[in-house]
Write a protein that holds these residues in place. Structure first.
Motif, PDB file in Angstrom:
ATOM      1  N   PRO A   1       0.885  -1.222  -0.049  1.00 52.34           N
ATOM      2  CA  PRO A   1      -0.147  -0.248   0.142  1.00 52.34           C
ATOM      3  C   PRO A   1       1.003   1.969  -0.010  1.00 52.34           C
ATOM      4  N   LEU A   2       2.281   1.399   0.648  1.00 54.87           N
ATOM      5  CA  LEU A   2       3.238   2.414   0.706  1.00 54.87           C
ATOM      6  C   LEU A   2       3.581   2.440  -1.015  1.00 54.87           C
TER       7      LEU A   2
ATOM      8  N   ALA B   1       2.073   1.423  -3.339  1.00 55.37           N
ATOM      9  CA  ALA B   1       0.716   2.666  -4.316  1.00 55.37           C
ATOM     10  C   ALA B   1       0.488   3.369  -4.379  1.00 55.37           C
ATOM     11  N   LYS B   2       0.740   4.240  -2.677  1.00 53.01           N
ATOM     12  CA  LYS B   2       0.891   5.865  -2.317  1.00 53.01           C
ATOM     13  C   LYS B   2       1.473   6.489  -2.862  1.00 53.01           C
ATOM     14  N   ALA B   3       3.022   5.739  -3.161  1.00 52.71           N
ATOM     15  CA  ALA B   3       4.006   6.333  -3.918  1.00 52.71           C
ATOM     16  C   ALA B   3       4.179   6.373  -5.015  1.00 52.71           C
TER      17      ALA B   3
ATOM     18  N   SER C   1      10.705   7.534   3.637  1.00 52.32           N
ATOM     19  CA  SER C   1       9.231   7.407   4.312  1.00 52.32           C
ATOM     20  C   SER C   1       9.582   7.216   5.816  1.00 52.32           C
TER      21      SER C   1
ATOM     22  N   ASP D   1       7.126   6.097   7.476  1.00 53.95           N
ATOM     23  CA  ASP D   1       6.062   5.278   7.381  1.00 53.95           C
ATOM     24  C   ASP D   1       7.294   4.010   6.917  1.00 53.95           C
TER      25      ASP D   1
END
Length: 94
Positions: A26-27, A29-31, A70, A72
């Motif tokens: 998911p991270l 994809a967010k990037a 990041s 995160d």
């Protein structure tokens, strides 16, 4: 310019890597990243004994740099490093 993250892992804790992937993708994809290839048994042709490989497409190298920097992603990177030996490179697309 499109960039690709090429990852080769020597996994010694598959359960932890599966957990890592469920949180890291998911991270990614967010990037702006998109998983385009994954292979647990790549065909060896010359000069490289690969184990578990994946390729992720990103809009550019900056997106990869930002993901890796990041806060995160930091604990996930530590989780990956504890569960597998890693060889990771970013290359430009054509």
């Amino acid at each position: 310019m499109t960039a690709y993250l090429v990852v080769d892992l020597d996994i010694h804790d598959m359960k932890s890597i599966e957990d890592y992937r469920s949180k890291a993708l998911p991270l990614v994809a967010k990037a702006g990243g998109k998983l385009i290839a994954i292979d647990e048994a790549p065909l060896e042709l010359e000069g490289w004994t690969a184990t578990n490989m994946l390729i992720i497409e990103f809009p550019n190298r900056q997106a990869i740099r930002e993901l890796f920097a990041s806060p995160d992603y930091a604990p996930l990177a530590a989780q990956r490093q504890a569960a597998a030996g890693s060889r990771i490179v970013a290359i430009n697309g054509v």
